[in-house]
Design a protein around this motif. Structure first.
Motif, short mmCIF file in Angstrom:
data_model
loop_
_atom_site.label_atom_id
_atom_site.label_comp_id
_atom_site.label_asym_id
_atom_site.label_seq_id
_atom_site.Cartn_x
_atom_site.Cartn_y
_atom_site.Cartn_z
N ASN A 23 0.66 -1.18 0.10
CA ASN A 23 0.10 0.12 -0.04
C ASN A 23 0.88 1.26 0.03
O ASN A 23 0.42 2.36 0.37
N SER A 24 2.03 1.13 -0.46
CA SER A 24 3.20 2.40 -0.68
C SER A 24 3.36 2.96 0.90
O SER A 24 4.15 4.03 0.73
N LYS A 25 3.23 2.47 1.87
CA LYS A 25 3.83 2.90 2.94
C LYS A 25 5.20 2.69 2.94
O LYS A 25 6.10 2.02 2.26
N PHE A 28 7.47 -0.66 2.93
CA PHE A 28 6.78 -1.88 2.98
C PHE A 28 7.18 -2.81 1.91
O PHE A 28 7.29 -4.20 1.98
N ALA A 55 -0.92 5.19 -2.26
CA ALA A 55 -1.17 5.06 -0.83
C ALA A 55 -2.88 5.32 -0.64
O ALA A 55 -3.34 4.96 0.38
N ASP A 80 3.78 2.11 9.35
CA ASP A 80 3.97 3.44 9.55
C ASP A 80 5.02 3.44 10.41
O ASP A 80 5.31 2.94 11.04
#
Length: 80
Positions: A23-25, A28, A55, A80
């Motif tokens: 999820n583009s964190k 990741f 994201a 995060d």
């Protein structure tokens, strides 16, 4: 209305196809690579399919459908 769980337990990881949605964190994608190596090397997963989404927002319907139809289990990225 009766509530139903969509979750299915796997009898084994061996030979399965596992989807990983990034999820583009931050960082990741690096963890997804480690997950790939662990699943294949230690648990005998046949294939890991990865998709990196924006994201914000959902996966495109066609990609989601492909994951649901082609994967035995899906890991959604968090962090995060």
């Amino acid at each position: 209305i009766e509530a139903k769980s969509l979750r299915r337990s796997l009898d084994s990881m061996a030979g399965k196809v596992i989807g990983v949605v990034d999820n583009s964190k931050p960082n990741f994608h690096e963890m997804a690579d480690d997950i790939d190596e662990l699943l294949v090397g230690k648990y005998g997963v046949a294939k890991v399919v990865k998709y990196r989404k924006d994201a914000v927002g959902a996966m495109p319907d066609a990609v989601l459908k492909g994951f649901v139809e082609g994967c035995d289990a899906i890991i959604l990225g968090i962090g995060d």
